[in-house]
Design a protein around this motif. Sequence first.
Motif, PDB file in Angstrom:
ATOM      1  N   ARG A  14      19.948   5.061  23.649  1.00  0.00           N
ATOM      2  CA  ARG A  14      20.490   5.996  22.666  1.00  0.00           C
ATOM      3  C   ARG A  14      20.368   5.357  21.294  1.00  0.00           C
ATOM      4  O   ARG A  14      20.771   4.218  21.097  1.00  0.00           O
ATOM      5  CB  ARG A  14      21.940   6.305  22.982  1.00  0.00           C
ATOM      6  N   LYS A  15      19.797   6.114  20.363  1.00  0.00           N
ATOM      7  CA  LYS A  15      19.597   5.577  19.017  1.00  0.00           C
ATOM      8  C   LYS A  15      20.923   5.526  18.261  1.00  0.00           C
ATOM      9  O   LYS A  15      21.897   6.166  18.642  1.00  0.00           O
ATOM     10  CB  LYS A  15      18.586   6.449  18.262  1.00  0.00           C
ATOM     11  N   GLY A  19      20.809  10.021  18.717  1.00  0.00           N
ATOM     12  CA  GLY A  19      19.657  10.703  19.306  1.00  0.00           C
ATOM     13  C   GLY A  19      19.133   9.988  20.531  1.00  0.00           C
ATOM     14  O   GLY A  19      19.471   8.837  20.795  1.00  0.00           O
ATOM     15  N   PHE A  20      18.331  10.701  21.271  1.00  0.00           N
ATOM     16  CA  PHE A  20      17.753  10.149  22.488  1.00  0.00           C
ATOM     17  C   PHE A  20      16.254   9.968  22.315  1.00  0.00           C
ATOM     18  O   PHE A  20      15.658  10.466  21.366  1.00  0.00           O
ATOM     19  CB  PHE A  20      18.065  11.069  23.674  1.00  0.00           C
ATOM     20  N   ASN A  21      15.641   9.244  23.236  1.00  0.00           N
ATOM     21  CA  ASN A  21      14.218   8.933  23.120  1.00  0.00           C
ATOM     22  C   ASN A  21      13.531   9.070  24.477  1.00  0.00           C
ATOM     23  O   ASN A  21      14.125   9.561  25.434  1.00  0.00           O
ATOM     24  CB  ASN A  21      14.044   7.532  22.535  1.00  0.00           C
ATOM     25  N   TYR A  22      12.281   8.626  24.563  1.00  0.00           N
ATOM     26  CA  TYR A  22      11.531   8.745  25.817  1.00  0.00           C
ATOM     27  C   TYR A  22      12.200   8.001  26.965  1.00  0.00           C
ATOM     28  O   TYR A  22      12.230   8.492  28.092  1.00  0.00           O
ATOM     29  CB  TYR A  22      10.091   8.238  25.650  1.00  0.00           C
ATOM     30  N   THR A  24      15.300   7.494  27.483  1.00  0.00           N
ATOM     31  CA  THR A  24      16.450   8.285  27.916  1.00  0.00           C
ATOM     32  C   THR A  24      16.017   9.432  28.812  1.00  0.00           C
ATOM     33  O   THR A  24      16.578   9.637  29.897  1.00  0.00           O
ATOM     34  CB  THR A  24      17.187   8.872  26.694  1.00  0.00           C
ATOM     35  N   THR A  25      15.028  10.181  28.362  1.00  0.00           N
ATOM     36  CA  THR A  25      14.590  11.332  29.154  1.00  0.00           C
ATOM     37  C   THR A  25      13.895  10.878  30.439  1.00  0.00           C
ATOM     38  O   THR A  25      14.031  11.539  31.475  1.00  0.00           O
ATOM     39  CB  THR A  25      13.683  12.267  28.339  1.00  0.00           C
ATOM     40  N   GLN A  56       1.123   2.782  28.154  1.00  0.00           N
ATOM     41  CA  GLN A  56       2.521   3.054  28.502  1.00  0.00           C
ATOM     42  C   GLN A  56       3.043   2.134  29.617  1.00  0.00           C
ATOM     43  O   GLN A  56       4.178   2.280  30.061  1.00  0.00           O
ATOM     44  CB  GLN A  56       2.655   4.510  28.949  1.00  0.00           C
ATOM     45  N   HIS A  59       6.342   0.271  28.963  1.00  0.00           N
ATOM     46  CA  HIS A  59       7.443   1.242  28.888  1.00  0.00           C
ATOM     47  C   HIS A  59       7.924   1.584  30.300  1.00  0.00           C
ATOM     48  O   HIS A  59       9.126   1.546  30.581  1.00  0.00           O
ATOM     49  CB  HIS A  59       6.985   2.507  28.153  1.00  0.00           C
ATOM     50  N   ARG A  98       2.440  14.274  21.138  1.00  0.00           N
ATOM     51  CA  ARG A  98       3.627  14.774  20.436  1.00  0.00           C
ATOM     52  C   ARG A  98       3.287  15.901  19.474  1.00  0.00           C
ATOM     53  O   ARG A  98       4.069  16.800  19.253  1.00  0.00           O
ATOM     54  CB  ARG A  98       4.298  13.648  19.642  1.00  0.00           C
TER      55      ARG A  98
END
Length: 138
Positions: A14-15, A19-22, A24-25, A56, A59, A98
Amino acid sequence: YENRDGTPLPMLIRKSDGGFNYATTDLAAIRHRVQMASSDGGEQADRVLYVTDAGQSQHFEMVFKAAKLAKFVPENASLEHVPFGLVQGEDGKKFATRSGDTVKLKDLLNEAIRIAAEDLQSRPENKDTPPETILATL
């Protein structure tokens, strides 16, 4: 995990602005795909493949490890990253998903078949081979 300069590389969930990011999802998707009961809308998959470009890889290593540490992944489930090479546009630049700048896989494969067929047809040993025969081999 480390940055190129050797400093620790955190995985943000969580930023600071909420906000959320990749990551998180991706973690939420893992919970949905392998942990949640089907009665709650989960899929209870025992194998999940993530097919993305090789860039990726780190990640997904981090996300998979975090999911396992959070106990989102049952013992019988497997999370796997299937990396492929870079997909580039005609301008030679990497596609930016994106921004919606993508090509359908079907179109990419059809283009690859067309180029391979042209290459095979142009070879001296195939000069008398009908194009349909060459296409049938691809």
